[in-house]
Write a protein that holds these residues in place. Structure first.
Motif, PDB file in Angstrom:
ATOM      1  N   ARG A 195     -43.911 -23.846  15.113  1.00 51.64           N
ATOM      2  CA  ARG A 195     -42.534 -24.076  14.667  1.00 51.64           C
ATOM      3  C   ARG A 195     -42.528 -24.711  13.281  1.00 51.64           C
ATOM      4  O   ARG A 195     -43.370 -25.552  12.960  1.00 51.64           O
ATOM      5  N   SER A 196     -41.563 -24.326  12.476  1.00 55.58           N
ATOM      6  CA  SER A 196     -41.483 -24.840  11.103  1.00 55.58           C
ATOM      7  C   SER A 196     -40.999 -26.278  11.036  1.00 55.58           C
ATOM      8  O   SER A 196     -41.176 -26.952  10.025  1.00 55.58           O
ATOM      9  N   PHE A 197     -40.385 -26.769  12.117  1.00 56.48           N
ATOM     10  CA  PHE A 197     -39.879 -28.139  12.138  1.00 56.48           C
ATOM     11  C   PHE A 197     -40.024 -28.693  13.550  1.00 56.48           C
ATOM     12  O   PHE A 197     -39.482 -28.149  14.508  1.00 56.48           O
ATOM     13  N   PHE A 198     -40.794 -29.771  13.682  1.00 60.48           N
ATOM     14  CA  PHE A 198     -40.963 -30.403  14.989  1.00 60.48           C
ATOM     15  C   PHE A 198     -41.374 -31.847  14.783  1.00 60.48           C
ATOM     16  O   PHE A 198     -41.699 -32.273  13.670  1.00 60.48           O
ATOM     17  N   GLY A 199     -41.339 -32.609  15.857  1.00 57.76           N
ATOM     18  CA  GLY A 199     -41.705 -34.020  15.804  1.00 57.76           C
ATOM     19  C   GLY A 199     -42.655 -34.374  16.923  1.00 57.76           C
ATOM     20  O   GLY A 199     -43.023 -33.526  17.748  1.00 57.76           O
ATOM     21  N   SER A 200     -43.026 -35.640  16.992  1.00 60.02           N
ATOM     22  CA  SER A 200     -44.000 -36.080  17.995  1.00 60.02           C
ATOM     23  C   SER A 200     -43.442 -36.019  19.410  1.00 60.02           C
ATOM     24  O   SER A 200     -44.194 -36.011  20.378  1.00 60.02           O
ATOM     25  N   THR A 201     -42.126 -35.989  19.555  1.00 56.34           N
ATOM     26  CA  THR A 201     -41.526 -35.937  20.887  1.00 56.34           C
ATOM     27  C   THR A 201     -40.876 -34.589  21.183  1.00 56.34           C
ATOM     28  O   THR A 201     -40.104 -34.473  22.138  1.00 56.34           O
ATOM     29  N   SER A 202     -41.152 -33.573  20.374  1.00 53.42           N
ATOM     30  CA  SER A 202     -40.575 -32.251  20.631  1.00 53.42           C
ATOM     31  C   SER A 202     -41.062 -31.723  21.973  1.00 53.42           C
ATOM     32  O   SER A 202     -42.246 -31.817  22.303  1.00 53.42           O
ATOM     33  N   ARG A 252     -31.956 -38.617  10.840  1.00 53.23           N
ATOM     34  CA  ARG A 252     -33.233 -38.241  10.244  1.00 53.23           C
ATOM     35  C   ARG A 252     -34.034 -37.330  11.171  1.00 53.23           C
ATOM     36  O   ARG A 252     -34.813 -36.492  10.709  1.00 53.23           O
ATOM     37  N   GLN A 253     -33.852 -37.508  12.491  1.00 50.88           N
ATOM     38  CA  GLN A 253     -34.542 -36.653  13.453  1.00 50.88           C
ATOM     39  C   GLN A 253     -34.125 -35.201  13.295  1.00 50.88           C
ATOM     40  O   GLN A 253     -34.923 -34.283  13.463  1.00 50.88           O
ATOM     41  N   MET A 254     -32.853 -34.983  12.991  1.00 50.72           N
ATOM     42  CA  MET A 254     -32.333 -33.617  12.883  1.00 50.72           C
ATOM     43  C   MET A 254     -32.581 -33.015  11.508  1.00 50.72           C
ATOM     44  O   MET A 254     -32.814 -31.814  11.372  1.00 50.72           O
ATOM     45  N   ARG A 255     -32.511 -33.859  10.479  1.00 48.57           N
ATOM     46  CA  ARG A 255     -32.588 -33.340   9.114  1.00 48.57           C
ATOM     47  C   ARG A 255     -34.002 -33.050   8.667  1.00 48.57           C
ATOM     48  O   ARG A 255     -34.280 -32.026   8.037  1.00 48.57           O
ATOM     49  N   GLY A 256     -34.919 -33.973   8.936  1.00 48.54           N
ATOM     50  CA  GLY A 256     -36.260 -33.823   8.408  1.00 48.54           C
ATOM     51  C   GLY A 256     -36.238 -33.944   6.894  1.00 48.54           C
ATOM     52  O   GLY A 256     -35.381 -34.616   6.317  1.00 48.54           O
ATOM     53  N   LYS A 257     -37.164 -33.299   6.236  1.00 49.68           N
ATOM     54  CA  LYS A 257     -37.234 -33.321   4.779  1.00 49.68           C
ATOM     55  C   LYS A 257     -36.816 -31.969   4.216  1.00 49.68           C
ATOM     56  O   LYS A 257     -37.078 -30.938   4.802  1.00 49.68           O
ATOM     57  N   GLY A 258     -36.197 -32.004   3.069  1.00 48.63           N
ATOM     58  CA  GLY A 258     -35.751 -30.763   2.440  1.00 48.63           C
ATOM     59  C   GLY A 258     -34.240 -30.659   2.423  1.00 48.63           C
ATOM     60  O   GLY A 258     -33.531 -31.370   3.134  1.00 48.63           O
ATOM     61  N   THR A 260     -32.325 -28.048   3.342  1.00 49.45           N
ATOM     62  CA  THR A 260     -31.812 -27.462   4.583  1.00 49.45           C
ATOM     63  C   THR A 260     -32.262 -28.301   5.760  1.00 49.45           C
ATOM     64  O   THR A 260     -33.454 -28.610   5.880  1.00 49.45           O
ATOM     65  N   PRO A 261     -31.338 -28.734   6.630  1.00 58.69           N
ATOM     66  CA  PRO A 261     -31.745 -29.527   7.797  1.00 58.69           C
ATOM     67  C   PRO A 261     -32.849 -28.839   8.588  1.00 58.69           C
ATOM     68  O   PRO A 261     -32.854 -27.614   8.749  1.00 58.69           O
ATOM     69  N   GLY A 262     -33.780 -29.649   9.067  1.00 55.75           N
ATOM     70  CA  GLY A 262     -34.939 -29.092   9.771  1.00 55.75           C
ATOM     71  C   GLY A 262     -34.560 -28.231  10.959  1.00 55.75           C
ATOM     72  O   GLY A 262     -35.179 -27.190  11.206  1.00 55.75           O
ATOM     73  N   ILE A 263     -33.543 -28.641  11.715  1.00 55.14           N
ATOM     74  CA  ILE A 263     -33.134 -27.859  12.878  1.00 55.14           C
ATOM     75  C   ILE A 263     -32.658 -26.477  12.461  1.00 55.14           C
ATOM     76  O   ILE A 263     -32.962 -25.473  13.117  1.00 55.14           O
ATOM     77  N   MET A 264     -31.945 -26.403  11.359  1.00 54.76           N
ATOM     78  CA  MET A 264     -31.463 -25.103  10.904  1.00 54.76           C
ATOM     79  C   MET A 264     -32.614 -24.246  10.374  1.00 54.76           C
ATOM     80  O   MET A 264     -32.596 -23.018  10.511  1.00 54.76           O
ATOM     81  N   ARG A 265     -33.638 -24.875   9.784  1.00 54.28           N
ATOM     82  CA  ARG A 265     -34.806 -24.107   9.333  1.00 54.28           C
ATOM     83  C   ARG A 265     -35.506 -23.459  10.524  1.00 54.28           C
ATOM     84  O   ARG A 265     -35.870 -22.288  10.481  1.00 54.28           O
TER      85      ARG A 265
END
Length: 409
Positions: A195-202, A252-258, A260-265
């Protein structure tokens, strides 16, 4: 007229099999029943004998249920090949139409065992009494016949040759393949590692797909996750056609960096960005929703202390004096503004979530969420004590981690 089928399940999350099966059956209006003359049903077995109204229903279930490997039309089952041959002969009306010219393939497999090639050939040849006159086609046959031998589990890590105990099966199943479980390929598609965007608790893909199925996600339904995090539930429910809305106290969990929000990416990666209605930052206990039936389902994996503690707006010490102005500006007007938070006790969170669902779900809507539990201390009454009037427990499945686990309710 009903048909008897063999449901072959993947050896994973056996406590989730029946809830998922019942959910997809309800979604498609399929009636599932268990033959009254069969032995006591064991949910942990890899093979279930189930009655359906028509073969088309088997195809619908196999296309959507994540835990189904394949569904077969049952011709015979028993504890010996003599019993299989007798039943198959007696049930000739089920397969005699394939005798004249149907191309076919014969598969011989086992559960908890590997059958030697020589005996596989012998098993195939032992069905010569069916007198199938069509050609054998290893690729794209018109029908596939399958024999499954079920063996006892000889113990993980035990040292033995592959063909040890060969022939010491406890049960045999024989039938014709109706549909393979194509939905299992979605586990790779939604693999968090890809996945292009994920976190440690995904959440892992298979569990998120199982939860999405229990929401009855389908075209036109509206699903909400009040603790969306990095959006694992958004992608799977949207894949099944639902429109999805998410929120979290930490943007910040939803947006990530960049930009375009990470969830939308990630949603764009899966081709479901058009079904993500929006994501917002707010505390669900102080939400902006109008009270009323809005969502078809609420699905979430609430944060808890094992990996990440839950938070809500407020201060740990409300008596502590706080200067609400910084450099002549009020704190809430600062850029960025990060409001203070305090710990959110899990028991309070679950009660609030159920109460929220009572007022925000449409009639017959579903609340699907994880509840971490201590295995030795859990009692079935725990979840029933939390229900509001008009609610009922549809399923309560355990993902067991040993001393503790988490339950999808």
């Amino acid at each position: 007229m009903t048909i008897r089928c063999i449901f072959h399940f993947a050896q994973a999350h056996d406590d989730f099999r029946l809830p998922e099966l019942n959910s997809i059956a309800e979604l498609h209006g399929i009636t599932i029943s268990w033959p009254p003359d069969e032995e006591e049903w064991d949910p942990a077995k890899p093979f279930w004998i189930v009655e359906l109204q028509e073969e088309g229903h088997a195809v619908l279930l196999a296309r959507r249920c994540i835990l189904i490997r394949a569904i077969y039309h049952l011709y015979a089952h028993g504890d010996s090949y003599a019993a299989i041959f007798a039943q198959t002969t007696a049930n000739a009306a089920l397969w005699s139409q394939y005798i004249p010219s149907t191309t076919f393939r014969f598969k011989v497999s086992a559960y908890n065992h590997t059958i030697p090639q020589e005996r596989q050939v012998a098993v195939v040849e032992s069905f010569h009494f069916m007198d199938l006159k069509g050609k054998i086609a290893m690729r794209d046959p018109e029908i596939e016949l399958a024999v499954w031998e079920e063996y006892d589990d000889w113990g993980a890590g035990s040292t033995r040759k592959r063909d040890d105990h060969d022939g010491e099966f406890k049960h045999i199943y024989f039938g014709r393949l109706i549909a393979e479980g194509t939905a299992r390929s979605l586990i790779k598609k939604f693999d968090v590692k890809k996945r292009s965007f994920f976190g440690s608790t995904s959440m892992e893909a298979e569990i998120s797909l199982l939860m999405a199925n229990q929401t009855l996600a389908s075209s036109g339904s509206m699903v909400y996750d009040p603790f969306i995090g990095t959006g694992s539930m958004a992608y799977t429910t949207a894949h099944f056609g639902a429109h999805f809305f998410g929120s979290d106290i930490d943007g910040r969990q939803m947006r990530g960096k960049g930009k375009t929000p990470g969830i939308m990416r990630a949603a764009t990666q899966y081709g479901v960005e058009a079904r993500i209605v929006d994501v917002c930052t707010f505390d669900v206990t102080r939400n902006p929703w109008r009270c009323g039936a809005l969502f078809d389902a609420i699905v979430t994996d609430p944060p808890y202390g094992v990996r990440a503690g839950a938070k809500r707006l407020g201060r740990k010490n409300p008596e502590k004096r706080v200067d609400i102005r910084t450099a002549g500006r009020e704190a809430h007007a600062a850029d960025p503004c990060i409001p203070p938070t305090k710990p959110y006790e899990l028991s309070h969170l679950v009660v609030d979530l159920i109460l929220f669902a009572r007022y925000m779900l449409k009639p017959n809507g579903r609340l699907v969420f994880f509840l971490p539990t201590v295995t030795d201390e859990y009692e079935e009454l725990d979840i029933y004590d939390m229900l509001c009037d008009g609610m009922e427990v549809v399923a309560n499945s355990l993902q067991d981690f040993g001393l503790w686990g988490r339950r999808v309710s």
